[in-house]
Scaffold this motif. Sequence first.
Motif, PDB file in Angstrom:
ATOM      1  N   PRO A 195       0.843  -1.188   0.000  1.00 17.77           N
ATOM      2  CA  PRO A 195       0.000   0.000   0.000  1.00 17.77           C
ATOM      3  C   PRO A 195       0.881   1.241   0.000  1.00 17.77           C
ATOM      4  O   PRO A 195       2.065   1.183   0.353  1.00 17.77           O
ATOM      5  CB  PRO A 195      -0.760  -0.123   1.316  1.00 17.77           C
ATOM      6  N   LEU A 196       0.322   2.349  -0.414  1.00 20.04           N
ATOM      7  CA  LEU A 196       1.066   3.606  -0.372  1.00 20.04           C
ATOM      8  C   LEU A 196       0.099   4.768  -0.348  1.00 20.04           C
ATOM      9  O   LEU A 196      -1.074   4.626  -0.680  1.00 20.04           O
ATOM     10  CB  LEU A 196       2.043   3.713  -1.552  1.00 20.04           C
ATOM     11  N   VAL A 197       0.609   5.905   0.060  1.00 25.57           N
ATOM     12  CA  VAL A 197      -0.184   7.134   0.057  1.00 25.57           C
ATOM     13  C   VAL A 197       0.163   7.964  -1.176  1.00 25.57           C
ATOM     14  O   VAL A 197      -0.693   8.596  -1.779  1.00 25.57           O
ATOM     15  CB  VAL A 197       0.040   7.948   1.350  1.00 25.57           C
ATOM     16  N   GLY A 198       1.434   7.965  -1.570  1.00 29.09           N
ATOM     17  CA  GLY A 198       1.888   8.681  -2.751  1.00 29.09           C
ATOM     18  C   GLY A 198       3.085   7.961  -3.355  1.00 29.09           C
ATOM     19  O   GLY A 198       3.739   7.156  -2.702  1.00 29.09           O
ATOM     20  N   PHE A 199       3.357   8.241  -4.616  1.00 29.72           N
ATOM     21  CA  PHE A 199       4.494   7.629  -5.303  1.00 29.72           C
ATOM     22  C   PHE A 199       5.016   8.566  -6.371  1.00 29.72           C
ATOM     23  O   PHE A 199       4.322   9.498  -6.797  1.00 29.72           O
ATOM     24  CB  PHE A 199       4.095   6.291  -5.944  1.00 29.72           C
ATOM     25  N   ASP A 200       6.255   8.335  -6.797  1.00 28.62           N
ATOM     26  CA  ASP A 200       6.754   9.009  -8.003  1.00 28.62           C
ATOM     27  C   ASP A 200       7.232   7.943  -8.989  1.00 28.62           C
ATOM     28  O   ASP A 200       7.263   6.758  -8.666  1.00 28.62           O
ATOM     29  CB  ASP A 200       7.831  10.052  -7.675  1.00 28.62           C
ATOM     30  N   ARG A 201       7.585   8.371 -10.184  1.00 26.86           N
ATOM     31  CA  ARG A 201       7.924   7.413 -11.243  1.00 26.86           C
ATOM     32  C   ARG A 201       9.309   6.797 -11.091  1.00 26.86           C
ATOM     33  O   ARG A 201       9.695   5.949 -11.886  1.00 26.86           O
ATOM     34  CB  ARG A 201       7.758   8.070 -12.614  1.00 26.86           C
ATOM     35  N   ASN A 202      10.030   7.204 -10.072  1.00 25.94           N
ATOM     36  CA  ASN A 202      11.309   6.566  -9.765  1.00 25.94           C
ATOM     37  C   ASN A 202      11.142   5.445  -8.743  1.00 25.94           C
ATOM     38  O   ASN A 202      12.132   4.880  -8.279  1.00 25.94           O
ATOM     39  CB  ASN A 202      12.302   7.602  -9.233  1.00 25.94           C
ATOM     40  N   GLY A 203       9.906   5.127  -8.383  1.00 35.24           N
ATOM     41  CA  GLY A 203       9.651   4.045  -7.452  1.00 35.24           C
ATOM     42  C   GLY A 203       9.694   4.453  -5.992  1.00 35.24           C
ATOM     43  O   GLY A 203       9.643   3.606  -5.107  1.00 35.24           O
ATOM     44  N   ASN A 204       9.786   5.745  -5.746  1.00 36.72           N
ATOM     45  CA  ASN A 204       9.782   6.214  -4.366  1.00 36.72           C
ATOM     46  C   ASN A 204       8.348   6.217  -3.845  1.00 36.72           C
ATOM     47  O   ASN A 204       7.415   6.585  -4.561  1.00 36.72           O
ATOM     48  CB  ASN A 204      10.404   7.600  -4.264  1.00 36.72           C
ATOM     49  N   ARG A 205       8.202   5.804  -2.599  1.00 39.34           N
ATOM     50  CA  ARG A 205       6.892   5.572  -2.012  1.00 39.34           C
ATOM     51  C   ARG A 205       6.721   6.426  -0.771  1.00 39.34           C
ATOM     52  O   ARG A 205       7.597   6.474   0.081  1.00 39.34           O
ATOM     53  CB  ARG A 205       6.807   4.085  -1.651  1.00 39.34           C
ATOM     54  N   LEU A 206       5.576   7.094  -0.699  1.00 39.11           N
ATOM     55  CA  LEU A 206       5.196   7.815   0.511  1.00 39.11           C
ATOM     56  C   LEU A 206       4.172   6.938   1.217  1.00 39.11           C
ATOM     57  O   LEU A 206       3.078   6.708   0.703  1.00 39.11           O
ATOM     58  CB  LEU A 206       4.585   9.169   0.147  1.00 39.11           C
TER      59      LEU A 206
END
Length: 196
Positions: free
Chosen positions: A124-135
């Motif tokens: 699960p995640l709250v936010g993400f970017d296209r580099n695979g970083n997960r909030l």
Amino acid sequence: MDGTKIRSRLREQRRSLSACQQNRYADQITSILTRQDFFLRAKRVGIYLANDGEADLSPIVDICLKSRKNCYLPVLHPLGYKRLHFATFDHHSPMTTNRFGISEPSLKHAKLVPAWSLDLILMPLVGFDRNGNRLGMGGGYYDRTLSFMSSTKNPAPRLVGLSYSFQELHKIATRDWDIPLHHIVTEREIICAKPK
């Protein structure tokens, strides 16, 4: 905008989806994910139970079990080390509620396995970017649990975040202990962030 405000905004947006939208998006995410080679090949799949407006994984669990894949749910470490164990799960698993109000397999009845033994972990995640970083939710549970991946060449597990497309952020600031995702699946597409 700081991380706390971003999390709050995205969580509110996620919770504001109607039941119809949530079901439609979950079906689209399931359709995209379950066609991927890495999903088809996986035998041991870490999953999660939807909470706080997250995409519902019930259809994915059903497909896994019908395909004779073993499913595992995260459970909180009983001594409060802010780490996760993974416990066997099927529709007959005795469940309990953890301190965050999330259902998890009862430790009295579940078989626990280490994260490194899984082929695939759906996160699960709250936010993400296209580099695979997960909030995430901010507790760091997954990062601590998967810290072995920062110093190993082990090809498993493959880490896949499941999200709604509106949760995409331009760039997420990272720290040394953050463990990036290999892919993100939304209702619109699969994003290959870290090829394996």
